[in-house]
Design an enzyme around this catalytic site. Sequence first.
Site, PDB file in Angstrom:
ATOM      1  N   GLY A  63     -91.023 126.404  40.210  1.00  0.00           N
ATOM      2  CA  GLY A  63     -91.906 126.897  40.845  1.00  0.00           C
ATOM      3  C   GLY A  63     -91.352 128.118  41.533  1.00  0.00           C
ATOM      4  O   GLY A  63     -90.218 128.316  41.786  1.00  0.00           O
ATOM      5  N   PRO A  64     -92.429 128.962  41.972  1.00  0.00           N
ATOM      6  CA  PRO A  64     -91.855 130.295  42.619  1.00  0.00           C
ATOM      7  C   PRO A  64     -91.355 129.833  43.900  1.00  0.00           C
ATOM      8  O   PRO A  64     -91.428 128.883  44.719  1.00  0.00           O
ATOM      9  CB  PRO A  64     -93.333 131.180  42.964  1.00  0.00           C
ATOM     10  N   PRO A  65     -90.479 130.938  44.573  1.00  0.00           N
ATOM     11  CA  PRO A  65     -89.739 130.522  45.756  1.00  0.00           C
ATOM     12  C   PRO A  65     -90.668 130.172  46.957  1.00  0.00           C
ATOM     13  O   PRO A  65     -91.808 130.659  47.006  1.00  0.00           O
ATOM     14  CB  PRO A  65     -88.897 131.849  46.182  1.00  0.00           C
ATOM     15  N   GLY A  78     -92.068 125.218  48.384  1.00  0.00           N
ATOM     16  CA  GLY A  78     -91.640 123.729  49.053  1.00  0.00           C
ATOM     17  C   GLY A  78     -90.830 122.837  48.062  1.00  0.00           C
ATOM     18  O   GLY A  78     -91.256 121.549  48.394  1.00  0.00           O
ATOM     19  N   LYS A  79     -90.294 123.336  47.243  1.00  0.00           N
ATOM     20  CA  LYS A  79     -89.598 122.393  46.521  1.00  0.00           C
ATOM     21  C   LYS A  79     -88.363 121.683  47.016  1.00  0.00           C
ATOM     22  O   LYS A  79     -88.129 120.740  46.939  1.00  0.00           O
ATOM     23  CB  LYS A  79     -88.764 123.253  45.241  1.00  0.00           C
ATOM     24  N   THR A  80     -87.697 122.299  48.089  1.00  0.00           N
ATOM     25  CA  THR A  80     -86.443 121.762  48.691  1.00  0.00           C
ATOM     26  C   THR A  80     -87.433 120.880  49.730  1.00  0.00           C
ATOM     27  O   THR A  80     -86.601 119.550  49.774  1.00  0.00           O
ATOM     28  CB  THR A  80     -85.924 122.714  49.658  1.00  0.00           C
ATOM     29  N   GLU A 108    -107.733 156.759  51.557  1.00  0.00           N
ATOM     30  CA  GLU A 108    -108.248 155.413  51.561  1.00  0.00           C
ATOM     31  C   GLU A 108    -109.719 155.268  51.301  1.00  0.00           C
ATOM     32  O   GLU A 108    -109.953 154.274  50.651  1.00  0.00           O
ATOM     33  CB  GLU A 108    -107.856 154.731  53.219  1.00  0.00           C
ATOM     34  N   HIS A 162    -109.985 155.285  47.538  1.00  0.00           N
ATOM     35  CA  HIS A 162    -109.558 153.718  47.175  1.00  0.00           C
ATOM     36  C   HIS A 162    -111.081 152.867  47.150  1.00  0.00           C
ATOM     37  O   HIS A 162    -111.388 152.303  46.420  1.00  0.00           O
ATOM     38  CB  HIS A 162    -108.786 153.026  47.874  1.00  0.00           C
TER      39      HIS A 162
HETATM   40  P1  ADP Z   1     -88.514 126.363  47.969  1.00  0.00           P
HETATM   41  O1  ADP Z   1     -87.132 125.543  47.962  1.00  0.00           O
HETATM   42  O2  ADP Z   1     -89.544 125.827  46.991  1.00  0.00           O
HETATM   43  O3  ADP Z   1     -88.238 127.955  48.040  1.00  0.00           O
HETATM   44  P2  ADP Z   1     -88.843 125.511  50.526  1.00  0.00           P
HETATM   45  O4  ADP Z   1     -88.913 124.017  50.352  1.00  0.00           O
HETATM   46  O5  ADP Z   1     -87.494 125.812  51.007  1.00  0.00           O
HETATM   47  O6  ADP Z   1     -89.117 126.316  49.296  1.00  0.00           O
HETATM   48  O7  ADP Z   1     -89.945 125.794  51.564  1.00  0.00           O
HETATM   49  C1  ADP Z   1     -89.640 126.829  52.780  1.00  0.00           C
HETATM   50  C2  ADP Z   1     -90.485 126.086  53.978  1.00  0.00           C
HETATM   51  O8  ADP Z   1     -91.775 126.650  53.640  1.00  0.00           O
HETATM   52  C3  ADP Z   1     -90.525 124.962  54.256  1.00  0.00           C
HETATM   53  O9  ADP Z   1     -89.452 124.467  55.118  1.00  0.00           O
HETATM   54  C4  ADP Z   1     -91.949 124.594  54.925  1.00  0.00           C
HETATM   55  O10 ADP Z   1     -91.626 124.818  56.134  1.00  0.00           O
HETATM   56  C5  ADP Z   1     -92.621 125.557  54.100  1.00  0.00           C
HETATM   57  N1  ADP Z   1     -93.308 125.226  53.161  1.00  0.00           N
HETATM   58  C6  ADP Z   1     -93.232 125.494  52.002  1.00  0.00           C
HETATM   59  N2  ADP Z   1     -94.177 124.714  50.968  1.00  0.00           N
HETATM   60  C7  ADP Z   1     -94.848 123.962  51.765  1.00  0.00           C
HETATM   61  C8  ADP Z   1     -95.851 122.973  51.700  1.00  0.00           C
HETATM   62  N3  ADP Z   1     -96.449 122.437  50.370  1.00  0.00           N
HETATM   63  N4  ADP Z   1     -96.414 122.312  52.775  1.00  0.00           N
HETATM   64  C9  ADP Z   1     -95.744 122.512  53.829  1.00  0.00           C
HETATM   65  N5  ADP Z   1     -94.845 123.259  54.129  1.00  0.00           N
HETATM   66  C10 ADP Z   1     -94.389 124.183  53.256  1.00  0.00           C
HETATM   67 ZN    ZN Z   2    -103.379 154.671  47.922  1.00  0.00          ZN
END
Ligand code: ADP
Ligand code: ZN
Length: 675
Positions: free
Chosen positions: A235-237, A240-242, A459, A462
């Site tokens: 998934g995109p950065p 919440g993967k970590t 603006e 637009h």
């Molecule tokens: P990734 O690893 O996907 O790049 P992280 O897990 O590091 O993203 O997310 C960074 C921060 O964003 C987390 O520490 C949390 O605070 C917040 N966050 C991201 N996704 C969620 C979620 N689904 N629910 C709650 N907090 C989230």
């Molecule tokens: Zn413009």
Amino acid sequence: MESNDKQQPKGAGSGKKPGRQLNFYWVYAIVAMLLLTMAMLGDTAGKKQLQWSEFKELAKAGHIAEVSHDGAFASIHYDKAYSDSLRLGKDEPSFLPQAYGRADATMNIPVGEIYQTELKELQEKHGFAVRYEPPNEWGGQILSWVIFLGLMVIVWMFLMRRLGGGPAGGGQIFNIGKSKAQLFEKGQGTDVTFEDVAGVDGAKEELQEIVDFLKSPDKYTELGAKIPKGALLVGPPGTGKTLLAKAVAGEAQVPFFSLSGSDFVEMFVGVGASRVRDLFKQAKEKSPAIIFIDEIDAIGRARGKNANFGSNDERENTLNQLLTEMDGFGTNSGVIILAATNRADILDKALMRAGRFDRQIYVDMPDVNERKFIFDVHLRPIKTDTSVDVEFLSKQTPGFSGADIANVCNEAALFAARKGRKLVTHQDFLDAVDRIIGGLEKRSKIISAQEKNTIAFHEAGHAVVSWLVEFASPLVKVSIVPRGQSLGAAWYLPEERAITTTEQIFDEMCASLGGRAAEEIMFGKISTGALSDLEKVTKQAYAMVSVYGLNERIGNRSYYDSRGESTFTKPYSEETARIIDEEVSAVIERAYARAKEILKDNKDKLEALAQSLLDNEVIFKEDVQRILGARPFGEPPLLVETAVTSVDDEDSAGQTPAADAEPAEDVAGKDNPVA
Ligand code: ADP
Ligand code: ZN
């Protein structure tokens, strides 16, 4: 990536002892010592070099005490009285002990029999000693050896420090093959649970199984079931993967090894592989445990491509070792590997095979409802007043990831604190959203009245075009308050379409070009203010023609290279390249012409809107509706949303538009053809 490691996590493996910091100034001391020794040993260094005639003068005056020579080169000692008299007025370093045999001067005896005889005559006449010494290079040689060795030692020490990555000088080099994983043991930052992760229900469900296994492996093994060894979070950065991986560890109450794919990479051959081995060894000792490898694409990229670059070998070795380890340890050893990436498509197929990362769990950008849940999670620790409308906030933050939302909540609290409030208000949250989209408002920025006029019409252009074309995203507000890099902006609430039609892209391009078109119509000249509009439009046009096959002349072809295979060669001929360029300009010019046409037909409305902008600086959808009437085609149905704003640049000169406000994503990146 944020880690809530309030407690200092124990570094596993890297074992940084509170080592004593060696002062490196002693290296300079060594160098100074060497120089000094050189000066002392140096028999001849810095000595006066006599000419033959000068020597003859001195000899006739009786100042010479001794001459020692090897036939060509001579060291000369004056008699005591003369050399003392010389030393008196000079800044000769008198603190140096008068080393044995230090000569007062040197001389090159000219070549030729006659000088030798002349020397002999002078000697007999004035009675000084002449010694013949065979060429002796010992002193010099020893000296150069000492210097050489000294340099070696210094270079070696520096290398050690470099490699070791620690201040303990030396020693650390033996740790280079150790894994750099951070270990979160029970209770140390693994107190994250699924409660803290909002909105990713599907992923949580799949991961629940892994949690169950880690908690009670017997339940599964008794039935003869095999548990997946690894799961890949895609998934995109910032989605919440970590956080999810941590929550798995927290739920199961097991140690959690966290590291990034790039931690394996070092410039030395074999280091990556040995780090992988070490990591698995440590994890097995602590099993059941979870290993989390973030950004696994750093090592897991498909092998064998661009094989002509040497650095690939090392990465391949690392990857091979990872594969071997994943195969090698028994299914029931209790180590589960979670990995995260945002590019699953470039990973090596071998990684995805059954028995390795055979589960892929998609963690997508949150939609409106999920954003609401994420807001709820992050609002927990914040003291808010009753005005905060979470529903509205989640609608106002399309395209925000979980991390962005966490950021909004934090910024809002900061705003409130800055204003000295006790509670965070709804307005603080709105300001925080605006700030994250476009940067901080700069009301103090100096803009001439004429510039302001131009910006207002830009603006308004637009706004009018997007209002009157069928498919452009619904407008939220228009502002001519400068913020960040931009001078003005139009906020849209765009839909997050699963698929986009040619007409929709075209209408969006018209709306993007509306700003410049308005400038041309009203003032007869165009400005640099449309940089980011043009950038976006150009990207969209190229995507239409060469990626999505939406152009008649190019036909049903896509030159999109999802795997990044041909970095150096284009997959089409020169001829096609020319056609692509032609079609891109054609479609952009068509959109521009249409935007101009719309604005010409509605010049009165454009002027009214611009005037309203000049009066109010910020106008909202309702104001636009009052001036322009209802949208002729109605609002496009709101499915889901993506992009956020169109921000206008102050000028093109070397300034990059604020990247976070760049909505071009929705065509080029998001709905990518693979999905
Ligand atoms: P990734 O690893 O996907 O790049 P992280 O897990 O590091 O993203 O997310 C960074 C921060 O964003 C987390 O520490 C949390 O605070 C917040 N966050 C991201 N996704 C969620 C979620 N689904 N629910 C709650 N907090 C989230
Ligand atoms: Zn413009």
